[in-house]
Scaffold this active site. Sequence first.
Site, PDB file in Angstrom:
ATOM      1  N   LYS A   1       0.679  -1.292   0.008  1.00  0.00           N
ATOM      2  CA  LYS A   1      -0.004  -0.053  -0.085  1.00  0.00           C
ATOM      3  C   LYS A   1       0.866   1.224   0.086  1.00  0.00           C
ATOM      4  O   LYS A   1       1.929   1.460   0.982  1.00  0.00           O
ATOM      5  CB  LYS A   1      -1.085  -0.043   1.359  1.00  0.00           C
ATOM      6  CG  LYS A   1      -2.183   0.631   1.015  1.00  0.00           C
ATOM      7  CD  LYS A   1      -3.056   0.376   2.198  1.00  0.00           C
ATOM      8  CE  LYS A   1      -4.606   1.013   2.277  1.00  0.00           C
ATOM      9  NZ  LYS A   1      -5.056   0.690   3.541  1.00  0.00           N
TER      10      LYS A   1
HETATM   11  O1  G3P Z   1      -7.807   1.474   5.243  1.00  0.00           O
HETATM   12  C1  G3P Z   1      -7.987   2.640   4.726  1.00  0.00           C
HETATM   13  C2  G3P Z   1      -9.445   3.380   5.264  1.00  0.00           C
HETATM   14  O2  G3P Z   1     -10.294   2.309   4.998  1.00  0.00           O
HETATM   15  C3  G3P Z   1      -9.268   4.125   6.388  1.00  0.00           C
HETATM   16  O3  G3P Z   1     -10.677   4.613   7.050  1.00  0.00           O
HETATM   17  O4  G3P Z   1     -12.214   5.039   8.613  1.00  0.00           O
HETATM   18  O5  G3P Z   1      -9.690   5.727   8.705  1.00  0.00           O
HETATM   19  O6  G3P Z   1     -11.603   6.741   7.077  1.00  0.00           O
HETATM   20  P1  G3P Z   1     -10.913   5.701   8.106  1.00  0.00           P
END
Ligand code: G3P
Length: 218
Positions: A87
């Site tokens: 990633k």
């Molecule tokens: O993995 C990346 C993403 O899904 C993070 O989500 O909830 O931290 O905005 P969030």
Amino acid sequence: MKIFLDTANVDEIKNASEANLIDGITTNPSLMAKEIKRTGLDSNLILKKITKLVSGPISAEVVSKDLDGMVKEAKKLKEIAPQIVIKIPMTFDGMKAVRRLKKEEIDTNVTLVFSANQALLAAKAGATYVSPFVGRLDDIGNDGMNLVGEILTIFENYNFKTEVIVASVRHPKHVKESALMGAHIATIPYKILNKLFNHCLTDQGIVRFDNDWKDAHK
Ligand code: G3P
């Protein structure tokens, strides 16, 4: 649509993978930090444990910001298991790293994508996946799912093979809309996965069947 679990929590992954519904895993430095604090294990060991539970792609994020640092880190992460996907954040150096890793047949997931142009650049660099963060866009008053639609159209227009991972999923509606739009993957937190099973009429129906059954067997 494939469903990935957006977590580094080994217990959550173990539980979810028992129903064979999980096609892959995405992690990020924040999720990994949470699991390091919870378990006291180091990130490589956590990733190793995850690879034993899920056979699909497992995204592990680099923390370096410069090109050489990202590529070096990517190669180390890749040694953990073949299904590790690297990633990489959407930056100029990040896209150079994507290009270099593609030449070595290492899969990448370009993260922190908030615009259609960023997704286009990631696809042109040769990313295996792009991750638009729909929830974080909604949080600032934008329309996250609209971005997913734009990216899918652009990828279809030019026949890019890059797959779209809908990320930063906040609620079941994001999951349903992802599937209706034809997104390749939605990566969802464990608590949202649990919500997908639920419907009040299902709960009421189970109670009613149970009561009728007991009534007939008094
Ligand atoms: O993995 C990346 C993403 O899904 C993070 O989500 O909830 O931290 O905005 P969030």
